[in-house]
Design a protein around this motif. Sequence first.
Motif, PDB file in Angstrom:
ATOM      1  N   PHE A 250      -6.257   2.971  11.573  1.00 50.38           N
ATOM      2  CA  PHE A 250      -5.584   4.380  11.041  1.00 50.38           C
ATOM      3  C   PHE A 250      -5.541   3.914   9.613  1.00 50.38           C
ATOM      4  O   PHE A 250      -4.699   3.650   8.817  1.00 50.38           O
ATOM      5  N   ALA A 251      -7.040   4.341   8.969  1.00 55.17           N
ATOM      6  CA  ALA A 251      -7.198   4.388   7.350  1.00 55.17           C
ATOM      7  C   ALA A 251      -6.109   5.352   6.896  1.00 55.17           C
ATOM      8  O   ALA A 251      -5.870   6.453   7.406  1.00 55.17           O
ATOM      9  N   HIS A 252      -6.042   5.096   5.776  1.00 52.24           N
ATOM     10  CA  HIS A 252      -4.660   5.719   4.764  1.00 52.24           C
ATOM     11  C   HIS A 252      -3.498   5.943   5.513  1.00 52.24           C
ATOM     12  O   HIS A 252      -2.924   6.707   5.047  1.00 52.24           O
ATOM     13  N   ARG A 253      -3.215   5.108   6.380  1.00 49.00           N
ATOM     14  CA  ARG A 253      -1.533   4.721   6.639  1.00 49.00           C
ATOM     15  C   ARG A 253      -1.173   3.396   6.121  1.00 49.00           C
ATOM     16  O   ARG A 253      -1.880   2.498   6.301  1.00 49.00           O
TER      17      ARG A 253
ATOM     18  N   GLY B  74       7.308  -0.926   6.968  1.00 48.56           N
ATOM     19  CA  GLY B  74       6.681   0.512   6.688  1.00 48.56           C
ATOM     20  C   GLY B  74       7.742   1.627   6.914  1.00 48.56           C
ATOM     21  O   GLY B  74       8.608   1.441   7.687  1.00 48.56           O
ATOM     22  N   ALA B  75       7.414   2.600   6.193  1.00 48.87           N
ATOM     23  CA  ALA B  75       8.512   3.758   6.198  1.00 48.87           C
ATOM     24  C   ALA B  75       7.837   4.931   5.536  1.00 48.87           C
ATOM     25  O   ALA B  75       7.145   4.819   4.536  1.00 48.87           O
ATOM     26  N   LEU B  76       8.389   6.108   5.900  1.00 53.85           N
ATOM     27  CA  LEU B  76       7.838   7.313   5.391  1.00 53.85           C
ATOM     28  C   LEU B  76       9.023   8.022   4.419  1.00 53.85           C
ATOM     29  O   LEU B  76      10.200   7.651   4.468  1.00 53.85           O
ATOM     30  N   GLN B  77       8.695   8.767   3.369  1.00 53.75           N
ATOM     31  CA  GLN B  77       9.614   9.363   2.552  1.00 53.75           C
ATOM     32  C   GLN B  77       9.303  10.791   2.533  1.00 53.75           C
ATOM     33  O   GLN B  77       8.201  11.371   2.224  1.00 53.75           O
ATOM     34  N   ASP B  78      10.428  11.522   2.668  1.00 51.80           N
ATOM     35  CA  ASP B  78      10.034  13.096   2.374  1.00 51.80           C
ATOM     36  C   ASP B  78      10.229  13.338   0.812  1.00 51.80           C
ATOM     37  O   ASP B  78      11.030  12.931   0.216  1.00 51.80           O
TER      38      ASP B  78
ATOM     39  N   ASP C 282       0.742  -1.077  -0.016  1.00 52.77           N
ATOM     40  CA  ASP C 282       0.021  -0.080  -0.114  1.00 52.77           C
ATOM     41  C   ASP C 282       1.084   1.263   0.047  1.00 52.77           C
ATOM     42  O   ASP C 282       1.856   1.286   0.546  1.00 52.77           O
ATOM     43  N   LEU C 283       0.556   2.276  -0.854  1.00 48.94           N
ATOM     44  CA  LEU C 283       1.102   3.459  -0.913  1.00 48.94           C
ATOM     45  C   LEU C 283       0.240   4.553  -0.489  1.00 48.94           C
ATOM     46  O   LEU C 283      -0.648   4.783  -0.816  1.00 48.94           O
ATOM     47  N   GLU C 284       1.268   5.738   0.102  1.00 51.22           N
ATOM     48  CA  GLU C 284       0.335   7.049   0.219  1.00 51.22           C
ATOM     49  C   GLU C 284       1.312   8.059  -0.381  1.00 51.22           C
ATOM     50  O   GLU C 284       2.457   7.589  -0.673  1.00 51.22           O
ATOM     51  N   THR C 285       0.702   9.049  -1.340  1.00 51.41           N
ATOM     52  CA  THR C 285       1.415   9.624  -2.290  1.00 51.41           C
ATOM     53  C   THR C 285       0.938  11.386  -2.068  1.00 51.41           C
ATOM     54  O   THR C 285      -0.291  11.313  -1.410  1.00 51.41           O
ATOM     55  N   THR C 286       1.701  12.026  -2.955  1.00 53.48           N
ATOM     56  CA  THR C 286       1.333  13.496  -3.013  1.00 53.48           C
ATOM     57  C   THR C 286       0.181  13.766  -3.824  1.00 53.48           C
ATOM     58  O   THR C 286      -0.357  14.979  -3.791  1.00 53.48           O
TER      59      THR C 286
ATOM     60  N   ILE D  24       5.051   9.073  -0.590  1.00 50.78           N
ATOM     61  CA  ILE D  24       5.159   9.608   0.999  1.00 50.78           C
ATOM     62  C   ILE D  24       5.127   8.459   1.968  1.00 50.78           C
ATOM     63  O   ILE D  24       5.808   8.843   3.014  1.00 50.78           O
ATOM     64  N   GLU D  25       4.765   7.332   1.593  1.00 49.96           N
ATOM     65  CA  GLU D  25       4.884   6.425   2.680  1.00 49.96           C
ATOM     66  C   GLU D  25       4.496   4.967   1.785  1.00 49.96           C
ATOM     67  O   GLU D  25       3.937   4.799   1.068  1.00 49.96           O
ATOM     68  N   ILE D  26       5.195   4.080   2.349  1.00 47.77           N
ATOM     69  CA  ILE D  26       5.006   2.559   1.848  1.00 47.77           C
ATOM     70  C   ILE D  26       4.708   1.647   2.891  1.00 47.77           C
ATOM     71  O   ILE D  26       5.446   1.527   4.081  1.00 47.77           O
ATOM     72  N   GLY D  27       3.807   0.671   2.666  1.00 46.61           N
ATOM     73  CA  GLY D  27       3.518  -0.393   3.735  1.00 46.61           C
ATOM     74  C   GLY D  27       3.440  -1.637   2.980  1.00 46.61           C
ATOM     75  O   GLY D  27       3.157  -1.955   1.694  1.00 46.61           O
ATOM     76  N   LEU D  28       4.490  -2.751   3.432  1.00 45.00           N
ATOM     77  CA  LEU D  28       4.652  -4.055   2.854  1.00 45.00           C
ATOM     78  C   LEU D  28       4.201  -5.117   3.928  1.00 45.00           C
ATOM     79  O   LEU D  28       4.811  -5.156   4.964  1.00 45.00           O
TER      80      LEU D  28
END
Length: 240
Positions: free
Chosen positions: A148-151, A44-48, A8-12, A22-26
């Motif tokens: 925590f939806a959308h994390r 899981g990690a965040l990305q600037d 799952d990814l969160e993006t700009t 901006i975030e990846i979950g595996l």
Amino acid sequence: MDYGIIVDLETTGLTAGEDRIIEIGLLEFLVDGEGKPIVTRSYGALQDPGVPLAPEVAKITGLADAHLAGQRIDWDIVRGFFERAEIVIAHNATFDRGFIECCAELESLKERRLHWACSMRHVDWRGHGFGTQSLNYLAADHGFVNPFAHRALFDCATTFRLVAPYLQELIARSYEREYAVKAYASPFESKDVLRGRGYRWDPEERVWGKVVSETKLEEERTFLANEVYKGKPAHREMQL
């Protein structure tokens, strides 16, 4: 099957190749001798992203620029997950796959020809009695809540819990050919029927459409002929 992963990814934003992760979950799993999927590891990690977050992205994810400042995804770890995965699952896989395939740090994965499955499309949720394909509504319908939806990592865990009972169906359907079915010139009064069937309105093309597996294609043709066009079908089909 040995190992599979859920990503799952969160993006700009929504556009792969332009917007940034901006975030990846595996979440990695294997299937035991009784056919039960078991989680083996996660990351899981965040990305600037190097740019300020849009207010709507911050609102959806709960992330702020301060949370992302200086953060970096370890792409070596990410590659390790993908390199031993026989199947990659995502909820709305078209979105996540687009960003993964455009990610320069994962360029080497193109040689792997990853097999993707979509937990939104490749499980017949409506056939199982659920009226939505939304991840968090499906979780609620199955009796649990994504805290925590959308994390990214929480969405991976939610997806895993949802698909575990349907994993064989998901895998089988992911190998079927798929068709984009578009209901051109559909009568205005049929919009609710189409929406209830899972069609989505494309405002640019101004047409209702959905993706249908080859085993469901004849059934969809019958539906359109009888319920929408009243015997005079005008839809179009295109193999994906």
